[in-house]
Design a protein around this motif. Structure first.
Motif, PDB file in Angstrom:
ATOM      1  N   LEU A   7       0.836  -1.207   0.000  1.00  9.11           N
ATOM      2  CA  LEU A   7       0.000   0.000   0.000  1.00  9.11           C
ATOM      3  C   LEU A   7       0.869   1.256   0.000  1.00  9.11           C
ATOM      4  CD1 LEU A   7      -2.881   1.087   0.139  1.00  9.11           C
ATOM      5  CD2 LEU A   7      -2.701   1.017   2.626  1.00  9.11           C
ATOM      6  N   ASN A   8       1.939   1.237   0.763  1.00  6.64           N
ATOM      7  CA  ASN A   8       2.871   2.362   0.800  1.00  6.64           C
ATOM      8  C   ASN A   8       3.507   2.563  -0.578  1.00  6.64           C
ATOM      9  OD1 ASN A   8       4.503   4.419   1.853  1.00  6.64           O
ATOM     10  ND2 ASN A   8       6.161   2.974   2.264  1.00  6.64           N
ATOM     11  N   SER A   9       3.962   1.498  -1.204  1.00  7.86           N
ATOM     12  CA  SER A   9       4.577   1.596  -2.534  1.00  7.86           C
ATOM     13  C   SER A   9       3.580   2.109  -3.568  1.00  7.86           C
ATOM     14  CB  SER A   9       5.107   0.237  -2.974  1.00  7.86           C
ATOM     15  OG  SER A   9       6.113  -0.204  -2.103  1.00  7.86           O
ATOM     16  N   LEU A  10       2.342   1.649  -3.487  1.00  8.21           N
ATOM     17  CA  LEU A  10       1.307   2.096  -4.415  1.00  8.21           C
ATOM     18  C   LEU A  10       1.010   3.578  -4.223  1.00  8.21           C
ATOM     19  CD1 LEU A  10      -0.776   1.293  -6.594  1.00  8.21           C
ATOM     20  CD2 LEU A  10      -2.367   0.800  -4.728  1.00  8.21           C
ATOM     21  N   ALA A  11       0.915   4.027  -2.984  1.00  7.11           N
ATOM     22  CA  ALA A  11       0.639   5.438  -2.706  1.00  7.11           C
ATOM     23  C   ALA A  11       1.772   6.322  -3.188  1.00  7.11           C
ATOM     24  CB  ALA A  11       0.408   5.636  -1.214  1.00  7.11           C
ATOM     25  N   PHE A  13       3.926   5.612  -5.613  1.00  7.80           N
ATOM     26  CA  PHE A  13       3.926   5.573  -7.083  1.00  7.80           C
ATOM     27  C   PHE A  13       2.837   6.471  -7.649  1.00  7.80           C
ATOM     28  CE2 PHE A  13       2.048   3.708 -10.925  1.00  7.80           C
ATOM     29  CZ  PHE A  13       3.109   3.902 -11.806  1.00  7.80           C
ATOM     30  N   LEU A  14       1.616   6.370  -7.123  1.00  7.56           N
ATOM     31  CA  LEU A  14       0.517   7.175  -7.654  1.00  7.56           C
ATOM     32  C   LEU A  14       0.709   8.666  -7.359  1.00  7.56           C
ATOM     33  CD1 LEU A  14      -2.544   4.884  -6.860  1.00  7.56           C
ATOM     34  CD2 LEU A  14      -1.435   5.260  -9.072  1.00  7.56           C
ATOM     35  N   GLY A  15       1.243   8.994  -6.196  1.00  6.29           N
ATOM     36  CA  GLY A  15       1.520  10.393  -5.880  1.00  6.29           C
ATOM     37  C   GLY A  15       2.578  10.981  -6.782  1.00  6.29           C
ATOM     38  N   THR A  16       3.626  10.214  -7.044  1.00  9.44           N
ATOM     39  CA  THR A  16       4.685  10.672  -7.940  1.00  9.44           C
ATOM     40  C   THR A  16       4.157  10.827  -9.361  1.00  9.44           C
ATOM     41  OG1 THR A  16       6.297   9.498  -6.574  1.00  9.44           O
ATOM     42  CG2 THR A  16       7.011  10.167  -8.775  1.00  9.44           C
ATOM     43  N   LEU A  17       3.355   9.888  -9.811  1.00  6.51           N
ATOM     44  CA  LEU A  17       2.762   9.970 -11.144  1.00  6.51           C
ATOM     45  C   LEU A  17       1.860  11.199 -11.255  1.00  6.51           C
ATOM     46  CD1 LEU A  17       2.248   8.632 -13.920  1.00  6.51           C
ATOM     47  CD2 LEU A  17       0.340   7.422 -12.840  1.00  6.51           C
ATOM     48  N   MET A  18       1.052  11.461 -10.238  1.00  7.72           N
ATOM     49  CA  MET A  18       0.156  12.609 -10.250  1.00  7.72           C
ATOM     50  C   MET A  18       0.949  13.914 -10.314  1.00  7.72           C
ATOM     51  SD  MET A  18      -2.769  13.706  -7.505  1.00  7.72           S
ATOM     52  CE  MET A  18      -1.571  13.970  -6.218  1.00  7.72           C
ATOM     53  N   MET A  19       1.988  14.043  -9.514  1.00  9.53           N
ATOM     54  CA  MET A  19       2.791  15.261  -9.534  1.00  9.53           C
ATOM     55  C   MET A  19       3.506  15.436 -10.878  1.00  9.53           C
ATOM     56  SD  MET A  19       2.213  16.952  -6.893  1.00  9.53           S
ATOM     57  CE  MET A  19       3.448  18.187  -7.162  1.00  9.53           C
ATOM     58  N   GLY A  20       3.964  14.348 -11.461  1.00 12.67           N
ATOM     59  CA  GLY A  20       4.591  14.420 -12.777  1.00 12.67           C
ATOM     60  C   GLY A  20       3.617  14.891 -13.846  1.00 12.67           C
ATOM     61  N   LEU A  21       2.384  14.400 -13.784  1.00 11.82           N
ATOM     62  CA  LEU A  21       1.375  14.821 -14.762  1.00 11.82           C
ATOM     63  C   LEU A  21       0.981  16.279 -14.567  1.00 11.82           C
ATOM     64  CD1 LEU A  21      -0.906  11.646 -14.898  1.00 11.82           C
ATOM     65  CD2 LEU A  21       0.679  12.473 -16.653  1.00 11.82           C
ATOM     66  N   ILE A  22       0.945  16.740 -13.318  1.00 17.76           N
ATOM     67  CA  ILE A  22       0.632  18.150 -13.056  1.00 17.76           C
ATOM     68  C   ILE A  22       1.729  19.044 -13.622  1.00 17.76           C
ATOM     69  CG2 ILE A  22       0.448  19.872 -11.208  1.00 17.76           C
ATOM     70  CD1 ILE A  22      -1.018  17.680  -9.570  1.00 17.76           C
ATOM     71  N   VAL A  23       2.985  18.675 -13.401  1.00 16.12           N
ATOM     72  CA  VAL A  23       4.106  19.459 -13.931  1.00 16.12           C
ATOM     73  C   VAL A  23       4.075  19.455 -15.460  1.00 16.12           C
ATOM     74  CG1 VAL A  23       6.629  19.540 -14.126  1.00 16.12           C
ATOM     75  CG2 VAL A  23       5.558  19.167 -11.894  1.00 16.12           C
ATOM     76  N   LEU A  24       3.804  18.311 -16.063  1.00 19.94           N
ATOM     77  CA  LEU A  24       3.707  18.226 -17.520  1.00 19.94           C
ATOM     78  C   LEU A  24       2.579  19.099 -18.054  1.00 19.94           C
ATOM     79  CD1 LEU A  24       4.619  16.888 -20.191  1.00 19.94           C
ATOM     80  CD2 LEU A  24       2.944  15.092 -19.710  1.00 19.94           C
TER      81      LEU A  24
END
Length: 58
Positions: A7-11, A13-24
């Motif tokens: 659950l920690n790894s999933l959170a 990963f998804l948080g990092t992906l979300m921040m990357g998409l926001i920056v993009l």
């Protein structure tokens, strides 16, 4: 069942992906000059014509 570590790894990963998409998204929207500058120029042109019609000049 999902473990705390999974659950920690999933959170993370998804948080990092979300921040990357926001920056993009912000990078693409800031560098999109074709549509933004055109609409700004058209708006300024319309405002200028409207101002001239109020004053009575042609």
């Amino acid at each position: 069942m999902i473990t705390d570590q999974q659950l920690n790894s999933l959170a993370i990963f998804l948080g990092t992906l979300m921040m990357g998409l926001i920056v993009l998204y912000h990078f693409l929207s800031v560098n999109d000059q074709d549509t933004g500058s055109k609409s700004t120029e058209e708006g300024a042109e319309k405002a200028s014509k409207h101002k001239l019609s109020i004053v009575g000049a042609k």
